[in-house]
Design a protein around this motif. Sequence first.
Motif, PDB file in Angstrom:
ATOM      1  N   TYR A 334      87.091 -45.728 -38.710  1.00 34.13           N
ATOM      2  CA  TYR A 334      86.679 -45.753 -37.305  1.00 34.13           C
ATOM      3  C   TYR A 334      85.868 -44.533 -36.891  1.00 34.13           C
ATOM      4  CZ  TYR A 334      89.541 -49.877 -36.773  1.00 34.13           C
ATOM      5  OH  TYR A 334      90.054 -51.142 -36.893  1.00 34.13           O
ATOM      6  N   GLY A 335      85.606 -43.617 -37.816  1.00 38.17           N
ATOM      7  CA  GLY A 335      84.739 -42.480 -37.518  1.00 38.17           C
ATOM      8  C   GLY A 335      85.294 -41.541 -36.464  1.00 38.17           C
ATOM      9  N   VAL A 336      86.604 -41.282 -36.518  1.00 36.37           N
ATOM     10  CA  VAL A 336      87.233 -40.404 -35.536  1.00 36.37           C
ATOM     11  C   VAL A 336      87.921 -39.245 -36.252  1.00 36.37           C
ATOM     12  CG1 VAL A 336      87.604 -42.268 -33.874  1.00 36.37           C
ATOM     13  CG2 VAL A 336      89.391 -41.750 -35.571  1.00 36.37           C
ATOM     14  N   ASP A 337      88.280 -38.228 -35.497  1.00 32.01           N
ATOM     15  CA  ASP A 337      89.082 -37.104 -35.985  1.00 32.01           C
ATOM     16  C   ASP A 337      90.373 -37.114 -35.170  1.00 32.01           C
ATOM     17  OD1 ASP A 337      90.315 -34.596 -36.321  1.00 32.01           O
ATOM     18  OD2 ASP A 337      88.413 -33.598 -36.723  1.00 32.01           O
ATOM     19  N   PHE A 353      86.789 -43.003 -25.573  1.00 31.12           N
ATOM     20  CA  PHE A 353      86.178 -44.315 -25.816  1.00 31.12           C
ATOM     21  C   PHE A 353      87.115 -45.392 -25.298  1.00 31.12           C
ATOM     22  CE2 PHE A 353      87.999 -42.491 -29.726  1.00 31.12           C
ATOM     23  CZ  PHE A 353      89.103 -43.317 -29.906  1.00 31.12           C
ATOM     24  N   THR A 354      86.581 -46.579 -25.127  1.00 31.87           N
ATOM     25  CA  THR A 354      87.374 -47.719 -24.682  1.00 31.87           C
ATOM     26  C   THR A 354      87.686 -48.612 -25.872  1.00 31.87           C
ATOM     27  OG1 THR A 354      85.435 -49.081 -24.245  1.00 31.87           O
ATOM     28  CG2 THR A 354      86.195 -47.642 -22.454  1.00 31.87           C
ATOM     29  N   GLN A 355      88.533 -49.607 -25.624  1.00 29.70           N
ATOM     30  CA  GLN A 355      88.890 -50.515 -26.717  1.00 29.70           C
ATOM     31  C   GLN A 355      87.670 -51.241 -27.260  1.00 29.70           C
ATOM     32  OE1 GLN A 355      92.315 -50.724 -27.869  1.00 29.70           O
ATOM     33  NE2 GLN A 355      91.021 -51.363 -29.565  1.00 29.70           N
ATOM     34  N   ALA A 356      86.718 -51.565 -26.394  1.00 33.42           N
ATOM     35  CA  ALA A 356      85.527 -52.291 -26.843  1.00 33.42           C
ATOM     36  C   ALA A 356      84.702 -51.468 -27.825  1.00 33.42           C
ATOM     37  CB  ALA A 356      84.679 -52.683 -25.641  1.00 33.42           C
ATOM     38  N   GLY A 357      84.823 -50.148 -27.760  1.00 32.59           N
ATOM     39  CA  GLY A 357      84.047 -49.289 -28.654  1.00 32.59           C
ATOM     40  C   GLY A 357      84.699 -49.037 -29.995  1.00 32.59           C
ATOM     41  N   VAL A 358      85.872 -49.629 -30.215  1.00 30.04           N
ATOM     42  CA  VAL A 358      86.603 -49.410 -31.465  1.00 30.04           C
ATOM     43  C   VAL A 358      86.230 -50.531 -32.438  1.00 30.04           C
ATOM     44  CG1 VAL A 358      88.875 -49.212 -32.527  1.00 30.04           C
ATOM     45  CG2 VAL A 358      88.499 -48.296 -30.223  1.00 30.04           C
TER      46      VAL A 358
END
Length: 668
Positions: A334-337, A353-358
């Motif tokens: 998911y490209g997160v830290d 971010f929102t759920q739609a952006g995941v």
Amino acid sequence: MISTLLVANRGEIARRVIRGARTLGIRTVAIYSAPDADAPHVAEADRAVALRGSTSAETYLDAEQVLAAARATGADAVHPGYGFLSENAAFARRVADAGLTWVGPDPASIEAMGVKHTAKALAREAGVPTLPDALLETDDAADWARAAEGVGFPLLVKASAGGGGSGMREVRSPDALADAVRSARAEAARSFGDDTVFLERLLDAPRHIEIQVLGDAHGHVVHLGERECSIQRRHQKVVEEAPSPAVSPELRERMGATAVALAEKLGYVGAGTVEFLLEDADFLTCDVSSVDASVAAAPLRSVPPAATLTQASFYFLEMNTRLQVEHPVTEEVYGVDLVALQLAIADGEEVPFTQAGVVPRGHAIEVRLYAEDPSAGDRPSPGTLHRYRHDTTLRWEDALGASGEISAFYDPMIAKVIAHAPTRAAAARRLSAGLAQAEIHGPATNRDLLVAVLRDADFLAGETRTDFLEQHAALRTPEPATPRVVHLAAAVACTSAARRANDPLKDLAPPGWRLLRGTPRPAIAWEGPDGEVVPTNDGITLRDPTPDGVRVTLDGVEYRCRVAHHDGTAHVDDGEGHSAWREVPRLPAPDAAAGGAGPVSEVPGTVVEVLVAEGEHVVAGQKLVVLEAMKMEHPALAAADGVVETVHVAVGQYVEAHATLVTLGTPG
């Protein structure tokens, strides 16, 4: 804002948090026990504080020492990592009461999810499907039997306050229940200070699926998809991946919404994981949420067999109110830290971010590299790691540096290793190749097992359930990719080259034995992975032998072998694996354990149970003493019938490896 962060942990997770904090410009403080004085996490932090003691209880679990370290260094926040104090609500409150920022959820959330049987009740209130269970609140074995009848067999006895497989026993028939409950209670009391246990219906071969959630103080909760963690030993995960090969987008949406609903009910703030068992075969079970309130309020909260039957695809297992060991696969996909997000949320920021952006991208797989021997029941292997080298194409979350000591006091993890690729097959191929090529010299590890799993046809087909290792027992002792004789030839050739290089008389006389003319050179045996063998040169040719490498040709195929010598052992590596070889002495020392004195400790550890007394008659296979080491119990068994002459240990005593525990005599 957080300016100085104390990391209340050790090993690879401490290093991970330190790296994450540094990217945000936050100073870091490490704490360390005596065995960890030279550990990498100590050197990598800006400040470090020594803790008095060696064991977990004396050091990393000592809240007073941890808080004192925070005061001494001016830390204004505490990150607990995972394990140790990470899910200790009382400690979280003490951190807050000291005016420090707790990088984790509210203590009330930790408390609510920390007791498994109450966590299940909250999950049911949030509409999360659960398995039948029963809390054992009496010491009456008859009550236990009635509760088990309501839950149904097979079942698990589980520590209510525990995790990581401790305080858990599998029971498949009524006659095994009482011993399992007593044993689980004893282990739970030692491990968690709480002997409360409950019964839960056991699914024989589900998938273990977990949903990563993030909540902030502004009421926003999102999920970051699922991880599959089905491949386990002793109910502890060894291979994790994201996304799961069994979860469709529709199922991901359903499971994610369920996990978010539970987090919202808790008012959850921070990173957490909701764990489920996914049954992707036909299974009918009791719908616990439909049980009459009077049954739920009974002293033994068991589910009657007459409860409404329903079909559900997934069932709540538990919620971990902390960062998970396997969080890197979510970060990669998911490209997160997640560590940076934890710190930002603790500072009061919103989830960005929102759920739609995941949206997932590609596939990631993580394996846990342990110092343990899969061929010996996953027995931990503490000791010196002489060499630890690997490439940088994979993500290695290391607990140690280029060398180090694997302590008997803590978990035997060496590293987590993660690969990310566009497809699942490509990630498995990259990860298996990187593991196979690593140089890991010292105690036994599960590296070969992990490589074999990643290359197994059933794994690659996505057939991964919690009984995977039981159904694929041959993977614990896989056939070597490189013929053993190749590595043996390399060990012999490079050992000989090393002796010649170090022989001060090498220019005066040939190396080796000084024998009378005509006397045949004695055969020298070598001990390797498959026992003793006498080397021959049949079909083998060698090129360019040096003390640290040689080119070995067998049946027209050339293998480039690297060799390193540590403590009289030749460690051989090539691109496909590793083996260790030791020359067998011509006059071996007598085996101290060969006299039949009785069982010895296989690993250093603490005695937690002594089950026999002097003068007692015992039978072969009887459990005599139980040790605890590296978060595992290790029973010592009688090898033959006998009489206990002397018990050499007591409960609470620390013993070294190979110490005699009990002396047995011949029955009169």
